[in-house]
Scaffold this active site. Structure first.
Site, PDB file in Angstrom:
ATOM      1  N   SER A  62      56.243  39.622  47.991  1.00 47.13           N
ATOM      2  CA  SER A  62      57.748  39.742  47.428  1.00 47.13           C
ATOM      3  C   SER A  62      57.587  41.147  46.554  1.00 47.13           C
ATOM      4  O   SER A  62      57.188  42.014  47.445  1.00 47.13           O
ATOM      5  CB  SER A  62      57.897  39.303  46.066  1.00 47.13           C
ATOM      6  OG  SER A  62      59.433  38.830  45.110  1.00 47.13           O
ATOM      7  N   ASP A  73      57.719  52.505  55.466  1.00 41.07           N
ATOM      8  CA  ASP A  73      58.322  53.506  55.686  1.00 41.07           C
ATOM      9  C   ASP A  73      58.540  55.047  55.826  1.00 41.07           C
ATOM     10  O   ASP A  73      58.589  55.209  56.648  1.00 41.07           O
ATOM     11  CB  ASP A  73      59.539  53.394  55.726  1.00 41.07           C
ATOM     12  CG  ASP A  73      60.046  50.872  56.163  1.00 41.07           C
ATOM     13  OD1 ASP A  73      59.183  51.073  57.157  1.00 41.07           O
ATOM     14  OD2 ASP A  73      61.382  51.133  55.967  1.00 41.07           O
ATOM     15  N   LYS A  87      58.761  37.284  51.518  1.00 44.14           N
ATOM     16  CA  LYS A  87      59.936  36.867  49.932  1.00 44.14           C
ATOM     17  C   LYS A  87      61.045  38.110  50.179  1.00 44.14           C
ATOM     18  O   LYS A  87      60.359  39.001  49.243  1.00 44.14           O
ATOM     19  CB  LYS A  87      59.336  36.432  48.934  1.00 44.14           C
ATOM     20  CG  LYS A  87      59.525  35.943  47.614  1.00 44.14           C
ATOM     21  CD  LYS A  87      60.786  35.570  48.209  1.00 44.14           C
ATOM     22  CE  LYS A  87      61.502  35.024  46.305  1.00 44.14           C
ATOM     23  NZ  LYS A  87      61.668  36.425  46.140  1.00 44.14           N
TER      24      LYS A  87
END
Length: 231
Positions: A62, A73, A87
């Site tokens: 999460s 990224d 999640k």
């Protein structure tokens, strides 16, 4: 971030913001293509751009995945460990009759990393896959006791149609001479990445020889012949 089950979105954004000099951290997108909410970092890196490695595993979920995905990224950190939980969905609590009849918790959107990846069900794959113990490496090879969002039959799929990585031999695991009771192998390899400057520059260890599990069917019970009937 290992075994960090997550928490509040605003805290995930705040932690990511500590290490980013602006730009997107995460977006949340609903069913309607116009329903997009983006969260961005403000200028200022708390550690002045010093090299950063984030440890993750299947217990990273999460909000913790939002942080790991954003730093990966944005090329701000490299990830070491195992694929995260997966999640990546957003739940909204809708009160019924102002809360008098309880509330309905409904999945309303997915989280996306800055590059546009949905991690729902698939998780985030590390830049350097490292099993914590030799036993973990064997479990990854035979999928025994591998618990993740993909374990749930009715789990929401990733929008891109990607699938979570299946049973495989992990890239690295503690060699025979490494004492896992006294040392943390994933942390040791993270320190190696910092020492050499990147995952690409870090010398790789021989791939562990984990054995893929054999498929063994249920044993057929042995049936004893009935005793002869006396007349």
């Amino acid at each position: 971030m290992r075994n960090n089950p997550g928490g509040l979105l605003d805290q995930a954004v705040s932690i990511s913001d500590l290490f980013l000099e602006g730009g997107e951290i995460v977006s949340q997108r609903g069913r309607d293509p116009r329903d997009v909410e983006r969260y961005n970092a403000r200028p200022g890196d708390a550690i002045g751009g010093a090299p950063l490695v984030v440890l993750i595993n299947s217990g990273t979920a999460s909000a913790a995945e939002i942080v790991a995905g954003a730093l990966q990224d944005r090329k701000r950190a490299e990830l070491v460990g195992l694929t995260s939980f997966g999640k990546g969905s957003v739940q909204t609590v809708i009160p019924l009759r102002g809360g008098m009849d309880g509330a309905l918790k409904l999945t309303t959107a997915r989280y996306y990393t800055p590059s546009g990846r949905s991690i729902q069900k698939t998780g985030i794959q590390p830049d350097l896959e490292v099993a914590e113990t030799r036993e973990d490496a064997q479990q990854i090879a035979n999928r025994a006791f591998q618990f993740s969002e993909a374990s749930f039959t009715n789990a929401l799929n990733a929008e891109e149609g990607k699938a979570r990585v299946g049973a495989h031999e992990p890239a690295e695991a503690p060699p025979e001479g490494f004492d896992t009771k006294k040392g943390d192998f994933q942390l040791t390899r993270a320190e190696d990445v910092l020492k050499y400057g990147s995952v690409a520059a870090t010398p790789k260890l021989p791939k562990p020889a984990a054995r893929l599990a054999e498929v063994i069917g249920p044993k057929t019970p042995k049936v004893e012949p009935a005793p002869p009937v006396k007349k």
